[in-house]
Design a protein around this motif. Structure first.
Motif, PDB file in Angstrom:
ATOM      1  N   ARG A   1       0.859  -1.190   0.000  1.00 12.23           N
ATOM      2  CA  ARG A   1       0.000   0.000   0.000  1.00 12.23           C
ATOM      3  C   ARG A   1       0.892   1.236   0.000  1.00 12.23           C
ATOM      4  O   ARG A   1       1.781   1.365   0.846  1.00 12.23           O
ATOM      5  CB  ARG A   1      -0.925   0.003   1.209  1.00 12.23           C
ATOM      6  CG  ARG A   1      -1.902  -1.178   1.236  1.00 12.23           C
ATOM      7  CD  ARG A   1      -2.804  -1.164   2.469  1.00 12.23           C
ATOM      8  NE  ARG A   1      -3.755  -2.271   2.450  1.00 12.23           N
ATOM      9  CZ  ARG A   1      -3.487  -3.475   2.946  1.00 12.23           C
ATOM     10  NH1 ARG A   1      -2.313  -3.718   3.500  1.00 12.23           N
ATOM     11  NH2 ARG A   1      -4.408  -4.432   2.887  1.00 12.23           N
ATOM     12  N   VAL A   2       0.659   2.113  -0.972  1.00 10.68           N
ATOM     13  CA  VAL A   2       1.452   3.339  -1.099  1.00 10.68           C
ATOM     14  C   VAL A   2       0.511   4.531  -1.158  1.00 10.68           C
ATOM     15  O   VAL A   2      -0.447   4.539  -1.948  1.00 10.68           O
ATOM     16  CB  VAL A   2       2.320   3.313  -2.384  1.00 10.68           C
ATOM     17  CG1 VAL A   2       3.107   4.619  -2.522  1.00 10.68           C
ATOM     18  CG2 VAL A   2       3.262   2.114  -2.366  1.00 10.68           C
ATOM     19  N   GLU A   3       0.776   5.503  -0.310  1.00 13.23           N
ATOM     20  CA  GLU A   3       0.048   6.771  -0.342  1.00 13.23           C
ATOM     21  C   GLU A   3       1.020   7.836  -0.847  1.00 13.23           C
ATOM     22  O   GLU A   3       2.018   8.134  -0.197  1.00 13.23           O
ATOM     23  CB  GLU A   3      -0.466   7.147   1.047  1.00 13.23           C
ATOM     24  CG  GLU A   3      -1.608   6.287   1.556  1.00 13.23           C
ATOM     25  CD  GLU A   3      -2.935   6.590   0.856  1.00 13.23           C
ATOM     26  OE1 GLU A   3      -3.031   7.658   0.211  1.00 13.23           O
ATOM     27  OE2 GLU A   3      -3.858   5.762   0.948  1.00 13.23           O
ATOM     28  N   ALA A   4       0.731   8.372  -2.020  1.00 13.78           N
ATOM     29  CA  ALA A   4       1.624   9.359  -2.626  1.00 13.78           C
ATOM     30  C   ALA A   4       0.819  10.505  -3.201  1.00 13.78           C
ATOM     31  O   ALA A   4      -0.403  10.396  -3.417  1.00 13.78           O
ATOM     32  CB  ALA A   4       2.456   8.703  -3.731  1.00 13.78           C
ATOM     33  N   ALA A   5       1.500  11.602  -3.466  1.00 12.12           N
ATOM     34  CA  ALA A   5       0.819  12.755  -4.049  1.00 12.12           C
ATOM     35  C   ALA A   5       0.307  12.452  -5.441  1.00 12.12           C
ATOM     36  O   ALA A   5      -0.701  13.006  -5.889  1.00 12.12           O
ATOM     37  CB  ALA A   5       1.780  13.950  -4.084  1.00 12.12           C
ATOM     38  N   SER A   6       0.981  11.550  -6.137  1.00  8.23           N
ATOM     39  CA  SER A   6       0.623  11.246  -7.528  1.00  8.23           C
ATOM     40  C   SER A   6      -0.376  10.109  -7.663  1.00  8.23           C
ATOM     41  O   SER A   6      -1.091  10.012  -8.673  1.00  8.23           O
ATOM     42  CB  SER A   6       1.882  10.881  -8.319  1.00  8.23           C
ATOM     43  OG  SER A   6       2.529   9.744  -7.723  1.00  8.23           O
ATOM     44  N   ALA A   7      -0.447   9.224  -6.660  1.00  7.42           N
ATOM     45  CA  ALA A   7      -1.319   8.050  -6.792  1.00  7.42           C
ATOM     46  C   ALA A   7      -1.462   7.342  -5.455  1.00  7.42           C
ATOM     47  O   ALA A   7      -0.644   7.510  -4.548  1.00  7.42           O
ATOM     48  CB  ALA A   7      -0.750   7.077  -7.821  1.00  7.42           C
ATOM     49  N   ARG A   8      -2.525   6.568  -5.349  1.00 11.68           N
ATOM     50  CA  ARG A   8      -2.680   5.631  -4.231  1.00 11.68           C
ATOM     51  C   ARG A   8      -2.587   4.237  -4.842  1.00 11.68           C
ATOM     52  O   ARG A   8      -3.345   3.884  -5.745  1.00 11.68           O
ATOM     53  CB  ARG A   8      -4.026   5.817  -3.551  1.00 11.68           C
ATOM     54  CG  ARG A   8      -4.314   4.753  -2.477  1.00 11.68           C
ATOM     55  CD  ARG A   8      -5.673   4.977  -1.840  1.00 11.68           C
ATOM     56  NE  ARG A   8      -5.690   6.223  -1.069  1.00 11.68           N
ATOM     57  CZ  ARG A   8      -6.805   6.818  -0.678  1.00 11.68           C
ATOM     58  NH1 ARG A   8      -7.991   6.334  -1.035  1.00 11.68           N
ATOM     59  NH2 ARG A   8      -6.738   7.918   0.039  1.00 11.68           N
ATOM     60  N   LEU A   9      -1.635   3.451  -4.351  1.00 10.58           N
ATOM     61  CA  LEU A   9      -1.395   2.122  -4.905  1.00 10.58           C
ATOM     62  C   LEU A   9      -1.745   1.043  -3.886  1.00 10.58           C
ATOM     63  O   LEU A   9      -1.349   1.140  -2.721  1.00 10.58           O
ATOM     64  CB  LEU A   9       0.074   1.959  -5.303  1.00 10.58           C
ATOM     65  CG  LEU A   9       0.712   3.054  -6.165  1.00 10.58           C
ATOM     66  CD1 LEU A   9       2.194   2.767  -6.369  1.00 10.58           C
ATOM     67  CD2 LEU A   9       0.000   3.154  -7.509  1.00 10.58           C
ATOM     68  N   THR A  10      -2.458   0.027  -4.335  1.00 12.80           N
ATOM     69  CA  THR A  10      -2.693  -1.173  -3.532  1.00 12.80           C
ATOM     70  C   THR A  10      -2.489  -2.370  -4.442  1.00 12.80           C
ATOM     71  O   THR A  10      -3.178  -2.503  -5.460  1.00 12.80           O
ATOM     72  CB  THR A  10      -4.108  -1.207  -2.941  1.00 12.80           C
ATOM     73  OG1 THR A  10      -4.320  -0.041  -2.137  1.00 12.80           O
ATOM     74  CG2 THR A  10      -4.305  -2.446  -2.069  1.00 12.80           C
ATOM     75  N   MET A  11      -1.527  -3.215  -4.101  1.00 14.93           N
ATOM     76  CA  MET A  11      -1.175  -4.338  -4.970  1.00 14.93           C
ATOM     77  C   MET A  11      -0.967  -5.588  -4.128  1.00 14.93           C
ATOM     78  O   MET A  11      -0.356  -5.528  -3.058  1.00 14.93           O
ATOM     79  CB  MET A  11       0.117  -4.021  -5.738  1.00 14.93           C
ATOM     80  CG  MET A  11       0.035  -2.753  -6.593  1.00 14.93           C
ATOM     81  SD  MET A  11       1.655  -2.211  -7.210  1.00 14.93           S
ATOM     82  CE  MET A  11       2.306  -1.403  -5.736  1.00 14.93           C
ATOM     83  N   THR A  12      -1.472  -6.715  -4.619  1.00 15.89           N
ATOM     84  CA  THR A  12      -1.311  -7.982  -3.910  1.00 15.89           C
ATOM     85  C   THR A  12      -0.814  -9.051  -4.866  1.00 15.89           C
ATOM     86  O   THR A  12      -1.294  -9.157  -5.998  1.00 15.89           O
ATOM     87  CB  THR A  12      -2.634  -8.448  -3.285  1.00 15.89           C
ATOM     88  OG1 THR A  12      -3.067  -7.487  -2.318  1.00 15.89           O
ATOM     89  CG2 THR A  12      -2.459  -9.800  -2.592  1.00 15.89           C
ATOM     90  N   ILE A  13       0.173  -9.811  -4.416  1.00 14.57           N
ATOM     91  CA  ILE A  13       0.663 -10.949  -5.190  1.00 14.57           C
ATOM     92  C   ILE A  13       0.657 -12.180  -4.304  1.00 14.57           C
ATOM     93  O   ILE A  13       1.003 -12.114  -3.121  1.00 14.57           O
ATOM     94  CB  ILE A  13       2.075 -10.674  -5.758  1.00 14.57           C
ATOM     95  CG1 ILE A  13       2.537 -11.842  -6.648  1.00 14.57           C
ATOM     96  CG2 ILE A  13       3.082 -10.387  -4.657  1.00 14.57           C
ATOM     97  CD1 ILE A  13       3.804 -11.533  -7.432  1.00 14.57           C
ATOM     98  N   GLU A  14       0.213 -13.310  -4.847  1.00  6.75           N
ATOM     99  CA  GLU A  14       0.197 -14.581  -4.130  1.00  6.75           C
ATOM    100  C   GLU A  14       1.136 -15.535  -4.861  1.00  6.75           C
ATOM    101  O   GLU A  14       0.838 -16.012  -5.952  1.00  6.75           O
ATOM    102  CB  GLU A  14      -1.222 -15.156  -4.078  1.00  6.75           C
ATOM    103  CG  GLU A  14      -2.221 -14.267  -3.344  1.00  6.75           C
ATOM    104  CD  GLU A  14      -3.618 -14.868  -3.305  1.00  6.75           C
ATOM    105  OE1 GLU A  14      -3.782 -16.027  -3.745  1.00  6.75           O
ATOM    106  OE2 GLU A  14      -4.534 -14.178  -2.833  1.00  6.75           O
ATOM    107  N   ASN A  15       2.287 -15.803  -4.249  1.00  3.24           N
ATOM    108  CA  ASN A  15       3.306 -16.625  -4.887  1.00  3.24           C
ATOM    109  C   ASN A  15       3.234 -18.069  -4.419  1.00  3.24           C
ATOM    110  O   ASN A  15       3.060 -18.342  -3.228  1.00  3.24           O
ATOM    111  CB  ASN A  15       4.701 -16.078  -4.563  1.00  3.24           C
ATOM    112  CG  ASN A  15       4.901 -14.681  -5.106  1.00  3.24           C
ATOM    113  OD1 ASN A  15       4.510 -14.397  -6.227  1.00  3.24           O
ATOM    114  ND2 ASN A  15       5.492 -13.805  -4.314  1.00  3.24           N
ATOM    115  N   VAL A  16       3.404 -18.991  -5.363  1.00  2.00           N
ATOM    116  CA  VAL A  16       3.462 -20.413  -5.025  1.00  2.00           C
ATOM    117  C   VAL A  16       4.830 -20.712  -4.436  1.00  2.00           C
ATOM    118  O   VAL A  16       5.856 -20.426  -5.064  1.00  2.00           O
ATOM    119  CB  VAL A  16       3.231 -21.278  -6.279  1.00  2.00           C
ATOM    120  CG1 VAL A  16       3.332 -22.757  -5.922  1.00  2.00           C
ATOM    121  CG2 VAL A  16       1.878 -20.971  -6.899  1.00  2.00           C
TER     122      VAL A  16
END
Length: 269
Positions: free
Chosen positions: A223-238
């Motif tokens: 989760r990233v809170e930035a002036a340019s964007a809010r990012l939420t990313m999830t990866i599930e690795n085997v």
């Protein structure tokens, strides 16, 4: 036509052997020339079926290659890194968590002409994080959830008397910054280290580590809170069968990183 780059690999475990096999099968612009491994007999057996078996050498001798890939236990990280950097090579670490307390190596690489290229590894979205970090970023958080067995052996657990084998429900076992996480979980939080290096640094990057009995995959949420964007990313690795602390995508990420060194078309940074 770009010249061919020679590659050497430190370690023939879950990451190194997979990468070595892929390079031996053929990757344009890259040639595997040397490997180093703790168990010499096992290494010879693993290399026996290669089309062009690489030389089995010492850690220091890996620096004969243009590119040195570290895919070994974090305990020998500095040996591999120093040899590559002193020789002015391209150094590609998989244990990038070990780089955080050794940022003097970056300064030394600047002096010798070496390059340190950290692959994405088991993470995602580093391009977006790097872009956001060119502007104002207020927070970066990574939440890692792993099956308890994937955390066994971490120094932090021993220091705090935590028995992950006894955990029966999802349990938060660590919350702190990326620098402390890398020291306490050297085999588990290379993802957090890569995120910190791409973004706002290890001191400002918050890490949560969960021993989660409900997951079967190593799961990372950024989760990233930035002036340019809010990012939420999830990866599930085997997880790898050979080493549950490592995701199967990790050697593939390093292979993609190496391809980017010589490819005519490169997408993303």
């Amino acid at each position: 036509m770009a010249r061919e780059l020679t590659v050497a690999i430190a370690g023939l475990g879950a990451i190194g052997l997979h990468l070595a096999r892929a390079l031996d099968a053929g990757v344009e612009g890259l040639r595997l020339v040397a490997v180093a491994a703790r168990d010499q007999d096992k290494a010879r057996a693993n290399l026996a079926g290669f089309r062009t078996p690489p030389a089995l050498v010492s850690l220091a001798e890996l620096a004969q290659a243009d590119v040195v890939v570290e895919a070994a236990p974090a305990a020998i990280f500095e040996q591999v890194a120093v040899a590559a950097i002193e020789a002015g090579r391209i150094f590609v670490p998989s244990s990038c968590g070990a780089l955080l307390p050794r940022m003097h190596l970056v300064a030394r690489a600047r002096e010798t002409g070496a390059r340190i290229i950290v692959p994405t590894g088991a993470l995602l979205g580093l391009d977006a994080v790097r872009a956001a970090a060119e502007g104002e970023v207020s927070s970066v958080t990574i939440e890692t959830r792993k099956p308890p067995r994937g955390l066994v052996g971490a120094p932090y657990l021993d220091q705090h008397g935590i028995d992950v084998a006894a955990i029966t429900t999802p349990t938060l076992i660590f919350k702190g910054n990326a620098f402390d996480a890398a020291q306490g979980f050297p085999a588990n939080v290379n993802v957090a280290a890569a995120l910190a290096l791409a973004g706002i640094g290890p001191e400002r990057t918050t890490v949560q580590i969960w021993a989660d009995t409900t997951v079967t995959r190593n799961t990372h949420t950024i989760r990233v809170e930035a002036a340019s964007a809010r990012l939420t990313m999830t990866i599930e690795n085997v997880p790898s069968e050979e080493n549950p602390r490592t995701g199967k995508i990790t050697p593939l990420s390093i292979l993609a990183c190496l391809r980017g060194l010589t490819s005519t078309l490169k997408v993303g940074s």
